[in-house]
Design a protein around this motif. Structure first.
Motif, short mmCIF file in Angstrom:
data_model
loop_
_atom_site.label_atom_id
_atom_site.label_comp_id
_atom_site.label_asym_id
_atom_site.label_seq_id
_atom_site.Cartn_x
_atom_site.Cartn_y
_atom_site.Cartn_z
N THR A 170 0.84 -1.19 0.00
CA THR A 170 0.00 0.00 0.00
C THR A 170 0.88 1.25 0.00
O THR A 170 2.11 1.18 0.16
CB THR A 170 -0.91 0.00 1.23
OG1 THR A 170 -0.10 -0.04 2.42
CG2 THR A 170 -1.83 -1.20 1.21
N ALA A 171 0.26 2.40 -0.18
CA ALA A 171 1.00 3.66 -0.22
C ALA A 171 1.70 3.91 1.11
O ALA A 171 1.17 3.66 2.18
CB ALA A 171 0.04 4.81 -0.54
N THR A 197 9.75 7.43 -0.61
CA THR A 197 8.39 7.02 -0.24
C THR A 197 7.61 6.69 -1.50
O THR A 197 7.93 7.18 -2.59
CB THR A 197 7.67 8.15 0.53
OG1 THR A 197 6.38 7.68 0.95
CG2 THR A 197 7.49 9.37 -0.34
N ASN A 198 6.65 5.81 -1.36
CA ASN A 198 5.74 5.49 -2.46
C ASN A 198 4.39 6.12 -2.16
O ASN A 198 3.70 5.73 -1.22
CB ASN A 198 5.61 3.97 -2.66
CG ASN A 198 5.06 3.26 -1.44
OD1 ASN A 198 5.58 3.41 -0.34
ND2 ASN A 198 4.02 2.47 -1.65
N GLU A 199 4.03 7.11 -2.95
CA GLU A 199 2.79 7.84 -2.72
C GLU A 199 1.57 7.04 -3.17
O GLU A 199 0.44 7.36 -2.78
CB GLU A 199 2.84 9.18 -3.45
CG GLU A 199 3.96 10.08 -2.95
CD GLU A 199 4.10 11.34 -3.77
OE1 GLU A 199 3.38 11.44 -4.81
OE2 GLU A 199 4.89 12.22 -3.39
N GLN A 200 1.78 6.03 -4.01
CA GLN A 200 0.70 5.18 -4.47
C GLN A 200 1.06 3.72 -4.24
O GLN A 200 2.24 3.37 -4.06
CB GLN A 200 0.41 5.42 -5.96
CG GLN A 200 -0.07 6.83 -6.27
CD GLN A 200 -0.32 7.03 -7.75
OE1 GLN A 200 0.04 6.21 -8.58
NE2 GLN A 200 -0.96 8.15 -8.08
N ALA A 201 0.05 2.87 -4.25
CA ALA A 201 0.27 1.44 -4.02
C ALA A 201 0.97 0.80 -5.22
O ALA A 201 0.90 1.29 -6.35
CB ALA A 201 -1.07 0.75 -3.78
#
Length: 446
Positions: A170-171, A197-201
């Motif tokens: 997940t994000a 960071t991953n802002e989207q899944a």
């Protein structure tokens, strides 16, 4: 007496399965109907407008569909023609299940405390991790990123190193760069920091590999545990392995050698150099994707360790693998390229490099880089009119790691003559990186 022609053969024949089409099935049905009515002294009306003709055609449609199903069933029994579930069943017979796909997505890299006027390069294949714990996952970036104090943040594609739905995070689950990787490869950042960071899944982990890829792995599977082919297949099944070369000159693992099982252990050695009681080894040269670490780095298990574990499953007792990394040869291009007016030179240069990376990304161990292949790849880019003064370049790594075959020592950078191919050794893998400094492209307009 006139010789009657042989009737067509349908079904399973020496040439494979011959489908009996609707016309042939209909003709046979009409012939049988005429023969049946002839026994009663009647001549039936079998035209398509008659009631009897329509009944026969309706029945024949079902029979024709049955023939199609029989054809599908026949070809589903062979790896080269099976598809879908049938291909899965054949893979189960060989203990080679269809692979899950790795999840993919995008991450945001943010530079903190960068010095003014300095660029910070985050290389392709940078290892990213989720929060520490038993379920920690690793990811890699798929392109290089250049950060600075003026452009401190950029997005880049990334992919999970774990196949399957576990990679569908997940994000916000990616927390940063793997600490061990950062210490080794990003130590030049100094006081600057890098956050990820991953802002989207991430998605795609529920997908399965396509039929063509799965079929290719099945066609190369060995049905025996004690052959070079079995060892090669086990190594190729390791994620990150591009190609592999096994050398077993004494026949310890390759039972197909003509002299296998002919040695008299009480009177002679395998060879003059081998001492009695010494361990027998065979060479396994592995070419791997540079995004995977060769040795275990942080949370990512190395290609070496995973290959060793797979080979141990199939090797004979007392015969040990000597696993070495192949020579990865960086390939570059120096050329004068004539382009159409109006194109952005920077964008066109990037498109040319990307196209070359795609064209040369399918080469394997010992695969020569062909001059014609490079020219064709360049001229296929929209906006390119001509390629002139093209030289293929190579930057070899340190030699001496491979224990068999001759390796010609060369200067740190080699330019081939115009029109000449780059010839690779048996243990050399050509690698083209779009961001390498080895390329020198001069774009000019007519």
């Amino acid at each position: 007496m006139t010789e009657q022609p042989l009737s067509p053969q349908f079904g399973v024949t020496q040439d494979g399965f011959v489908l009996k089409g609707f016309d042939a099935v209909l003709a046979d049905a009409r012939t049988r109907a005429r023969q049946m009515w002839a026994t009663l002294g009647l001549e039936p009306d079998l035209t398509s407008t008659s009631s009897l003709g329509k009944l026969i055609e309706a029945t024949v449609h079902e029979d024709a569909e049955l023939w199609k199903r029989l054809e599908d069933f026949y070809y589903a029994s062979f790896v080269c023609t099976a598809t879908g579930d049938s291909l899965d069943l054949l893979g189960d017979d060989g203990n080679l299940p269809r692979r899950e796909l790795p999840a993919s997505g995008e991450v945001t890299l943010t530079l903190g405390g960068g010095l003014p006027g300095r660029s910070y390069i985050v290389p392709d294949g940078t290892q990213l991790v989720t929060a520490a714990g038993p379920g920690r996952l690793s990811f890699v970036t798929l392109a290089p990123v250049e950060l600075s104090s003026t452009t401190p943040s950029q997005r880049v594609a990334a992919r999970s190193l774990t196949r399957g739905s576990r990679g569908d995070i997940t994000a916000g689950e990616i927390v940063g760069v793997d600490p061990a990787y950062e210490q080794i490869y990003l130590s030049g950042f100094g006081v600057a920091t890098l956050t990820v960071t991953n802002e989207q899944a991430f998605t795609g982990g529920l997908g399965m590999e396509d039929d063509d890829s799965y079929r290719g792995r099945q066609l190369g599977i060995s049905r025996s545990l004690w052959t070079v082919e079995a060892g090669r297949q086990s190594v190729l099944n390791v994620d990150g392995v591009v190609d592999v070369l096994l050398s077993d000159p004494l026949g310890g693992v390759d039972v197909s050698q003509s002299f296998f099982d002919e040695f008299d252990f009480g009177e002679r050695l395998f060879s003059g150099e081998r001492q009695i009681g010494a361990a027998y080894t065979f060479d396994v040269v592995v070419a791997h994707d540079f995004r995977w670490p060769w040795r275990t780095t942080g949370a990512v298990e190395g290609v070496y360790e995973r290959v060793l574990r797979e080979v141990d499953r199939v090797r004979p007792a007392g015969v040990h693998p000597n696993i070495v990394a192949a020579d990865h040869i960086d390939v570059g291009v120096r050329a004068r390229i004539v382009v159409e007016p109006g194109y952005d030179p920077a964008a066109l240069s990037a498109a040319i490099r990307t196209r070359l990376a795609e064209a040369l990304g399918t080469l394997r161990l010992g695969g020569d880089v062909l001059y014609s292949q490079v020219v064709r790849a360049v001229v296929e880019v929209p906006g390119v009119l001509d390629v002139q003064r093209l030289h293929l370049r190579r930057h070899p790594p340190a030699f001496g790691r491979i224990t068999f075959g001759e390796v010609v020592h060369q200067t740190p950078a080699v330019d081939a003559a115009i029109g000449r191919n780059l010839l690779m050794g048996t243990t050399e893998l050509p690698v083209f990186r779009a961001d390498a400094d080895l390329h020198d492209l001069e774009l000019v307009t007519p």
